[in-house]
Design an enzyme around this catalytic site. Structure first.
Site, PDB file in Angstrom:
ATOM      1  N   GLY A  11       0.840  -1.208   0.000  1.00  0.00           N
ATOM      2  CA  GLY A  11       0.000   0.000   0.000  1.00  0.00           C
ATOM      3  C   GLY A  11       0.867   1.247   0.000  1.00  0.00           C
ATOM      4  O   GLY A  11       1.758   1.381   0.831  1.00  0.00           O
ATOM      5  N   ARG A  72       1.160  -4.942  -4.902  1.00  0.00           N
ATOM      6  CA  ARG A  72       1.386  -6.151  -4.105  1.00  0.00           C
ATOM      7  C   ARG A  72       1.820  -7.203  -5.123  1.00  0.00           C
ATOM      8  O   ARG A  72       1.358  -7.190  -6.257  1.00  0.00           O
ATOM      9  CB  ARG A  72       0.109  -6.554  -3.389  1.00  0.00           C
ATOM     10  CG  ARG A  72      -0.443  -5.386  -2.561  1.00  0.00           C
ATOM     11  CD  ARG A  72      -1.477  -5.793  -1.569  1.00  0.00           C
ATOM     12  NE  ARG A  72      -2.114  -4.619  -0.992  1.00  0.00           N
ATOM     13  CZ  ARG A  72      -1.649  -3.946   0.059  1.00  0.00           C
ATOM     14  NH1 ARG A  72      -0.530  -4.319   0.639  1.00  0.00           N
ATOM     15  NH2 ARG A  72      -2.294  -2.891   0.535  1.00  0.00           N
ATOM     16  N   ASP A 103       4.970  -4.614   6.244  1.00  0.00           N
ATOM     17  CA  ASP A 103       5.287  -5.967   6.693  1.00  0.00           C
ATOM     18  C   ASP A 103       5.503  -6.972   5.548  1.00  0.00           C
ATOM     19  O   ASP A 103       6.530  -7.659   5.490  1.00  0.00           O
ATOM     20  CB  ASP A 103       4.102  -6.390   7.586  1.00  0.00           C
ATOM     21  CG  ASP A 103       4.282  -7.742   8.164  1.00  0.00           C
ATOM     22  OD1 ASP A 103       5.191  -7.895   8.974  1.00  0.00           O
ATOM     23  OD2 ASP A 103       3.520  -8.657   7.782  1.00  0.00           O
ATOM     24  N   THR A 126       4.072   2.654   5.529  1.00  0.00           N
ATOM     25  CA  THR A 126       2.687   2.155   5.489  1.00  0.00           C
ATOM     26  C   THR A 126       1.840   3.040   6.381  1.00  0.00           C
ATOM     27  O   THR A 126       2.306   3.465   7.448  1.00  0.00           O
ATOM     28  CB  THR A 126       2.568   0.692   5.973  1.00  0.00           C
ATOM     29  OG1 THR A 126       1.189   0.412   6.268  1.00  0.00           O
ATOM     30  CG2 THR A 126       3.367   0.405   7.229  1.00  0.00           C
ATOM     31  N   ASP A 128      -0.484   2.080   8.121  1.00  0.00           N
ATOM     32  CA  ASP A 128      -1.022   1.296   9.242  1.00  0.00           C
ATOM     33  C   ASP A 128      -0.233   1.439  10.551  1.00  0.00           C
ATOM     34  O   ASP A 128      -0.760   1.125  11.618  1.00  0.00           O
ATOM     35  CB  ASP A 128      -1.075  -0.194   8.867  1.00  0.00           C
ATOM     36  CG  ASP A 128      -1.931  -0.448   7.640  1.00  0.00           C
ATOM     37  OD1 ASP A 128      -2.841   0.355   7.389  1.00  0.00           O
ATOM     38  OD2 ASP A 128      -1.677  -1.441   6.941  1.00  0.00           O
ATOM     39  N   ASP A 130       1.936  -0.437  11.724  1.00  0.00           N
ATOM     40  CA  ASP A 130       1.936  -1.729  12.425  1.00  0.00           C
ATOM     41  C   ASP A 130       3.287  -2.438  12.410  1.00  0.00           C
ATOM     42  O   ASP A 130       3.357  -3.645  12.608  1.00  0.00           O
ATOM     43  CB  ASP A 130       0.838  -2.645  11.845  1.00  0.00           C
ATOM     44  CG  ASP A 130       0.992  -2.870  10.341  1.00  0.00           C
ATOM     45  OD1 ASP A 130       1.848  -2.213   9.718  1.00  0.00           O
ATOM     46  OD2 ASP A 130       0.260  -3.707   9.793  1.00  0.00           O
ATOM     47  N   ARG A 172      -5.608  -2.328   8.345  1.00  0.00           N
ATOM     48  CA  ARG A 172      -5.508  -3.785   8.143  1.00  0.00           C
ATOM     49  C   ARG A 172      -6.074  -4.500   9.361  1.00  0.00           C
ATOM     50  O   ARG A 172      -7.265  -4.467   9.568  1.00  0.00           O
ATOM     51  CB  ARG A 172      -4.057  -4.190   7.869  1.00  0.00           C
ATOM     52  CG  ARG A 172      -3.973  -5.397   6.975  1.00  0.00           C
ATOM     53  CD  ARG A 172      -2.633  -5.559   6.325  1.00  0.00           C
ATOM     54  NE  ARG A 172      -1.512  -5.266   7.189  1.00  0.00           N
ATOM     55  CZ  ARG A 172      -0.374  -5.934   7.178  1.00  0.00           C
ATOM     56  NH1 ARG A 172      -0.239  -6.952   6.379  1.00  0.00           N
ATOM     57  NH2 ARG A 172       0.633  -5.574   7.947  1.00  0.00           N
TER      58      ARG A 172
HETATM   59  O1  F6P Z   1      -1.570  -1.521   4.289  1.00  0.00           O
HETATM   60  C1  F6P Z   1      -2.166  -0.346   3.875  1.00  0.00           C
HETATM   61  C2  F6P Z   1      -3.615  -0.557   3.573  1.00  0.00           C
HETATM   62  O2  F6P Z   1      -4.165   0.669   3.158  1.00  0.00           O
HETATM   63  C3  F6P Z   1      -4.440  -1.145   4.723  1.00  0.00           C
HETATM   64  O3  F6P Z   1      -4.798  -0.186   5.671  1.00  0.00           O
HETATM   65  C4  F6P Z   1      -5.600  -1.736   3.981  1.00  0.00           C
HETATM   66  O4  F6P Z   1      -6.167  -2.815   4.697  1.00  0.00           O
HETATM   67  C5  F6P Z   1      -4.986  -2.217   2.712  1.00  0.00           C
HETATM   68  O5  F6P Z   1      -3.791  -1.477   2.535  1.00  0.00           O
HETATM   69  C6  F6P Z   1      -5.836  -2.047   1.496  1.00  0.00           C
HETATM   70  O6  F6P Z   1      -5.161  -2.585   0.423  1.00  0.00           O
HETATM   71  P1  F6P Z   1      -5.640  -2.491  -1.072  1.00  0.00           P
HETATM   72  O7  F6P Z   1      -5.517  -1.070  -1.506  1.00  0.00           O
HETATM   73  O8  F6P Z   1      -4.693  -3.385  -1.792  1.00  0.00           O
HETATM   74  O9  F6P Z   1      -7.045  -2.942  -1.088  1.00  0.00           O
END
Ligand code: F6P
Length: 333
Positions: A11, A72, A103, A126, A128, A130, A172
């Protein structure tokens, strides 16, 4: 003279561009050759890259997203994908790889480090927050501010209609954004993994509905619930519908979603990203590898990538207690 590879992965987070800028400037300072790979690890696997020069980073410190794009990468879960990425690193004669991400991105970096001799450095990016062993990740502060701005606006309409809103924020499976945003917006409820056990859904729904009814009777105002994404087993939107049914008061779900990932990084993220970017290149000059550059109590620190990824950073107990103590008083008034 070293060849450094750089990518942003997972992300995207506001401040990634500021980190890229700092890395480009530092690499130039040490006379290193810097190559940016696009779309996260896919750029390594498909050899999609470009040499990064000073001119490429003019004016990007305040821009959200990432000029290197992000993605990703499922291929990094297979041996074939990892080998392909290593082949590119070897063919391009790369000495060190810097990965800006969270992560999952760090786990990819650890896989590469097992079979590739070059230096591997991670920078936590990120929204998050986390990641262990760093006080903050790049992008978190901006995401919190963005969510606060949005929720302050929702508060106005919630008050005008004396209505319940269930506002879902990202994170997340961790509650750093939820707690910080909930406290800063004086939410009537903050629901996250750390304080809201959904095992007994009927009991949780009862508690919540009772509190809403009591507060709404006492105070003719809105009632805001800030809730972590992925929390309610059947989905947070479903929880809003169940609250409406149970209380007879409209509960409107509002998913803030990806606006939390965008926008100009706030000062804190720009500065953090700049410090970590510079330190990453510095670590390369010192032949370090298998590390993440983080910040602890205001000082730049280097920690093993293994340590940074072995568990998810927990929300501080002080914050959770503060939320609990404040709510127990404010919902009475
Ligand atoms: O890790 C960052 C994040 O924005 C999280 O908060 C969220 O769960 C996820 O990515 C969403 O991912 P995507 O944009 O791939 O749906």
């Amino acid at each position: 003279m070293k060849n450094i590879a750089l990518l942003t992965s997972g992300g995207d987070a506001p401040g990634m561009n500021a980190a890229i800028r700092a890395i480009v400037l530092s690499a130039h300072h040490y006379n290193y050759n810097l190559i940016g790979y696009y779309h996260g690890y896919n750029g390594l696997i498909n050899r999609e890259c470009k040499s990064l020069k000073l001119a490429d980073v003019n004016g990007i410190i305040g821009r959200g997203g990432t000029i290197l794009k992000s993605a990703r990468c499922n291929a990094m879960h297979s041996e074939q994908g990892v080998n392909q990425a290593i082949l590119t690193l070897e063919n391009d004669k790369i000495d060190a790889l810097i990965v800006i991400g969270g992560d999952g991105s760090f786990k990819g970096a650890i896989k590469l480090a097992k079979h590739w001799q070059g230096q591997v450095i991670g920078i936590p990016g990120t929204i998050d927050n986390d990641i262990c062993e760093t006080d903050y990740t790049i992008g978190f502060s901006t995401a919190v501010n963005t969510a606060i701005e949005a929720i302050d606006k929702i508060r106005d309409t919630a008050d005008a209609f004396e209505r319940v809103f269930l506002v879902e924020v990202m994170g997340r499976r961790s509650g750093h954004i939820t707690f910080n945003v909930g406290i800063a917006t004086a939410a009537e409820q903050i629901l996250s993994f750390e304080n809201f056990d959904c095992t007994d859904q009927a009991a949780r729904l009862n508690d919540l509905s009772n509190d809403i009814k009591v507060v709404q009777q006492n105070r003719h105002a809105g009632y805001l619930i800030v809730i972590a994404e992925n929390l309610w087993p059947e989905g947070n939107t479903n929880l809003a519908a169940q609250i409406t049914n149970k209380t007879g008061i409209d509960c409107t779900p509002c998913i803030l979603g990806h606006i939390q990932r965008g926008g100009a990084p706030v000062a804190k993220d720009r500065i953090l990203a700049t410090k970590l970017g510079i330190a990453a290149v510095q670590a390369i000059t010192e032949d370090k590898t298998g590390i993440m550059i983080g910040e602890s109590n205001g000082a730049v620190v280097t920690v093993l990538l293994q340590h940074a990824t072995q568990k998810t950073k927990e929300v501080s107990q002080r914050l959770i207690k503060a939320q609990h103590d404040i709510l127990s008083v404010s919902n009475q008034g």
